[in-house]
Write a protein that holds these residues in place. Structure first.
Motif, PDB file in Angstrom:
ATOM      1  N   MET A  93      30.427  25.322 -22.142  1.00 30.65           N
ATOM      2  CA  MET A  93      29.379  25.205 -21.131  1.00 30.65           C
ATOM      3  C   MET A  93      28.642  23.878 -21.260  1.00 30.65           C
ATOM      4  SD  MET A  93      27.679  29.011 -20.795  1.00 30.65           S
ATOM      5  CE  MET A  93      26.499  28.433 -19.558  1.00 30.65           C
ATOM      6  N   ALA A  94      28.308  23.486 -22.491  1.00 29.09           N
ATOM      7  CA  ALA A  94      27.606  22.219 -22.698  1.00 29.09           C
ATOM      8  C   ALA A  94      28.445  21.052 -22.191  1.00 29.09           C
ATOM      9  CB  ALA A  94      27.264  22.038 -24.177  1.00 29.09           C
ATOM     10  N   TYR A  95      29.752  21.111 -22.477  1.00 26.44           N
ATOM     11  CA  TYR A  95      30.658  20.058 -21.997  1.00 26.44           C
ATOM     12  C   TYR A  95      30.599  19.947 -20.478  1.00 26.44           C
ATOM     13  CZ  TYR A  95      35.061  17.715 -20.777  1.00 26.44           C
ATOM     14  OH  TYR A  95      35.998  16.869 -20.241  1.00 26.44           O
ATOM     15  N   TRP A  96      30.762  21.063 -19.775  1.00 27.10           N
ATOM     16  CA  TRP A  96      30.862  21.026 -18.318  1.00 27.10           C
ATOM     17  C   TRP A  96      29.535  20.671 -17.668  1.00 27.10           C
ATOM     18  CZ3 TRP A  96      35.281  20.074 -16.502  1.00 27.10           C
ATOM     19  CH2 TRP A  96      36.446  20.636 -17.046  1.00 27.10           C
ATOM     20  N   ILE A  97      28.413  21.119 -18.227  1.00 28.75           N
ATOM     21  CA  ILE A  97      27.106  20.736 -17.692  1.00 28.75           C
ATOM     22  C   ILE A  97      26.897  19.231 -17.848  1.00 28.75           C
ATOM     23  CG2 ILE A  97      24.609  20.957 -17.988  1.00 28.75           C
ATOM     24  CD1 ILE A  97      25.149  23.895 -18.850  1.00 28.75           C
ATOM     25  N   ASN A  98      27.181  18.721 -19.049  1.00 33.58           N
ATOM     26  CA  ASN A  98      27.060  17.276 -19.266  1.00 33.58           C
ATOM     27  C   ASN A  98      27.995  16.506 -18.344  1.00 33.58           C
ATOM     28  OD1 ASN A  98      25.102  17.434 -21.305  1.00 33.58           O
ATOM     29  ND2 ASN A  98      26.643  17.615 -22.914  1.00 33.58           N
ATOM     30  N   ALA A  99      29.215  17.013 -18.163  1.00 31.80           N
ATOM     31  CA  ALA A  99      30.174  16.328 -17.301  1.00 31.80           C
ATOM     32  C   ALA A  99      29.672  16.270 -15.866  1.00 31.80           C
ATOM     33  CB  ALA A  99      31.532  17.028 -17.364  1.00 31.80           C
ATOM     34  N   TYR A 100      29.154  17.378 -15.354  1.00 31.73           N
ATOM     35  CA  TYR A 100      28.641  17.393 -13.977  1.00 31.73           C
ATOM     36  C   TYR A 100      27.532  16.365 -13.805  1.00 31.73           C
ATOM     37  CZ  TYR A 100      26.754  19.047  -9.542  1.00 31.73           C
ATOM     38  OH  TYR A 100      26.323  19.116  -8.225  1.00 31.73           O
TER      39      TYR A 100
ATOM     40  N   ALA B 259      21.232  15.249 -24.077  1.00 31.11           N
ATOM     41  CA  ALA B 259      22.478  15.933 -23.720  1.00 31.11           C
ATOM     42  C   ALA B 259      22.398  17.410 -24.099  1.00 31.11           C
ATOM     43  CB  ALA B 259      23.651  15.273 -24.437  1.00 31.11           C
ATOM     44  N   TYR B 260      23.152  18.222 -23.395  1.00 28.75           N
ATOM     45  CA  TYR B 260      23.277  19.635 -23.763  1.00 28.75           C
ATOM     46  C   TYR B 260      24.256  19.746 -24.928  1.00 28.75           C
ATOM     47  CZ  TYR B 260      20.718  20.884 -19.575  1.00 28.75           C
ATOM     48  OH  TYR B 260      19.717  21.014 -18.630  1.00 28.75           O
ATOM     49  N   THR B 261      23.928  20.606 -25.870  1.00 29.13           N
ATOM     50  CA  THR B 261      24.793  20.845 -27.026  1.00 29.13           C
ATOM     51  C   THR B 261      24.910  22.342 -27.260  1.00 29.13           C
ATOM     52  OG1 THR B 261      22.974  20.808 -28.645  1.00 29.13           O
ATOM     53  CG2 THR B 261      24.053  18.683 -28.128  1.00 29.13           C
TER      54      THR B 261
ATOM     55  N   LEU C 142      21.978  25.131 -26.761  1.00 27.15           N
ATOM     56  CA  LEU C 142      22.197  25.490 -25.364  1.00 27.15           C
ATOM     57  C   LEU C 142      21.280  26.606 -24.881  1.00 27.15           C
ATOM     58  CD1 LEU C 142      23.813  24.920 -22.816  1.00 27.15           C
ATOM     59  CD2 LEU C 142      25.471  26.638 -23.563  1.00 27.15           C
ATOM     60  N   GLU C 143      21.160  27.691 -25.621  1.00 20.99           N
ATOM     61  CA  GLU C 143      20.307  28.802 -25.178  1.00 20.99           C
ATOM     62  C   GLU C 143      18.869  28.338 -24.992  1.00 20.99           C
ATOM     63  OE1 GLU C 143      20.695  32.073 -24.247  1.00 20.99           O
ATOM     64  OE2 GLU C 143      22.806  31.497 -24.105  1.00 20.99           O
ATOM     65  N   LYS C 144      18.367  27.600 -25.934  1.00 20.13           N
ATOM     66  CA  LYS C 144      17.004  27.063 -25.842  1.00 20.13           C
ATOM     67  C   LYS C 144      16.878  26.129 -24.645  1.00 20.13           C
ATOM     68  CE  LYS C 144      13.685  24.212 -28.435  1.00 20.13           C
ATOM     69  NZ  LYS C 144      13.626  23.143 -27.410  1.00 20.13           N
ATOM     70  N   GLN C 145      17.870  25.274 -24.445  1.00 21.07           N
ATOM     71  CA  GLN C 145      17.831  24.328 -23.336  1.00 21.07           C
ATOM     72  C   GLN C 145      17.891  25.033 -21.982  1.00 21.07           C
ATOM     73  OE1 GLN C 145      21.179  22.002 -24.768  1.00 21.07           O
ATOM     74  NE2 GLN C 145      19.862  20.241 -25.202  1.00 21.07           N
ATOM     75  N   LEU C 146      18.735  26.056 -21.846  1.00 19.99           N
ATOM     76  CA  LEU C 146      18.838  26.803 -20.596  1.00 19.99           C
ATOM     77  C   LEU C 146      17.510  27.473 -20.253  1.00 19.99           C
ATOM     78  CD1 LEU C 146      22.341  28.497 -21.060  1.00 19.99           C
ATOM     79  CD2 LEU C 146      21.788  26.678 -19.436  1.00 19.99           C
ATOM     80  N   ASP C 147      16.903  28.127 -21.233  1.00 20.69           N
ATOM     81  CA  ASP C 147      15.625  28.802 -20.984  1.00 20.69           C
ATOM     82  C   ASP C 147      14.509  27.805 -20.717  1.00 20.69           C
ATOM     83  OD1 ASP C 147      16.644  31.388 -21.188  1.00 20.69           O
ATOM     84  OD2 ASP C 147      16.314  31.490 -23.349  1.00 20.69           O
ATOM     85  N   ASP C 148      14.526  26.694 -21.423  1.00 20.58           N
ATOM     86  CA  ASP C 148      13.521  25.656 -21.202  1.00 20.58           C
ATOM     87  C   ASP C 148      13.626  25.098 -19.787  1.00 20.58           C
ATOM     88  OD1 ASP C 148      11.426  23.808 -22.200  1.00 20.58           O
ATOM     89  OD2 ASP C 148      12.972  22.296 -21.867  1.00 20.58           O
ATOM     90  N   GLN C 149      14.856  24.898 -19.312  1.00 18.88           N
ATOM     91  CA  GLN C 149      15.059  24.421 -17.947  1.00 18.88           C
ATOM     92  C   GLN C 149      14.537  25.432 -16.924  1.00 18.88           C
ATOM     93  OE1 GLN C 149      15.816  20.865 -18.455  1.00 18.88           O
ATOM     94  NE2 GLN C 149      16.834  21.353 -16.519  1.00 18.88           N
TER      95      GLN C 149
END
Length: 266
Positions: A96-103, A185-187, A191-198
């Motif tokens: 997921m982190a890969y594809w989010i960063n790629a987008y 970057a997302y890692t 990732l869980e923390k970043q998704l909720d923070d967003q």
């Protein structure tokens, strides 16, 4: 959706590449038939992370001229993404982190390909390919040898494979009404923390959502992707209440804000 395939020359990461095209935007997009390796080394997103910290401010606004100045470094990162698609042995979070960063990275690349522009939607009118009228449908990059579009990543991979509506808080279409582009970057580890923070950032930003118990003026994301928010016993109301400090109910009047497509530039 029936796919129309045509040849086109598009500037991708500084290189002219023969690509195919599909469309349109919010319609279902077939999952790319990537030749996914069974095993593979994880991608290092640290170079992209440094670029984001350097060229994206706390409000998520982008210094596109700065990215242009660091284009060689940026292109090296995109080349690494292109040559190293997620392998079957990667964790869900790593994929997921890969594809989010790629987008997000390829969206920046798209803007740089046409810079200066006032809106990503202006690029659609510049695409001289029959049946392709949006920048999201143009296949201007490749991953794992497969020509791909931003639609392929969002609809064909992230929404279809991972079934986590929080991705809508992370994918940034280079527009003011998009969620904030993180200056990191997302890692997988974060990732869980970043998704909720967003989610918290997006729902509590009055420029994106104006929420009160009686009246909620929500982002068009909650209208465009209503089916995603209603999966697994959830609802728009439940997702809003998960992150918004102001709570709503089934009796709250819900409307949707006009979308500001102006470029998210500094």
């Amino acid at each position: 959706m029936k796919t129309s395939t045509l040849a086109a020359l598009v500037l991708a990461a500084g290189t002219l590449t023969a690509v195919a095209v599909v469309g349109p935007g919010l319609n279902p997009v077939p999952t790319p038939t990537l030749a996914v390796p069974a095993t593979g080394a994880l991608v290092d997103h640290s170079a992209y992370d440094r670029l984001l910290k350097k060229h994206v401010n706390a409000q998520g606004l982008v210094d596109y001229k700065g990215f242009k100045a660091d284009e060689a470094i940026f292109n090296q990162y995109l080349t690494m993404l292109s040559k190293n698609p997620p392998a079957a042995n990667w964790s869900k979070a790593d994929q997921m982190a890969y594809w989010i960063n790629a987008y997000n990275a390829y969206t920046i690349r798209l803007i740089l390909n046409h810079y200066p522009v006032e809106s990503i939607k202006d690029i659609g009118s510049k695409i001289k390919i029959p049946f392709v009228t949006t920048p999201w449908a143009a296949k201007f990059f490749s991953i794992g040898g497969e020509n791909m579009s931003l639609d392929n990543i969002e609809h064909g991979i992230l929404r279809k494979k991972f079934d986590d509506p929080r991705i809508h808080f992370t994918l940034v279409c280079a527009s003011i009404s998009c969620p904030r582009l993180r200056n990191e970057a997302y890692t997988a580890a974060q990732l869980e923390k970043q998704l909720d923070d967003q989610g918290r950032d997006f729902l509590n930003n009055p420029a994106k959502n104006k929420i009160s118990p009686s009246d909620a003026q929500l982002s068009k994301y909650f209208d465009w992707y209503k089916g995603d928010w209603q999966k697994n016993g959830q609802s728009v109301v439940k997702w809003v209440n998960r992150y918004s400090t102001a709570k709503i109910s089934d009796n709250t009047k819900i409307t949707y804000l006009d979308y500001n497509w102006n470029l998210n530039k500094q």
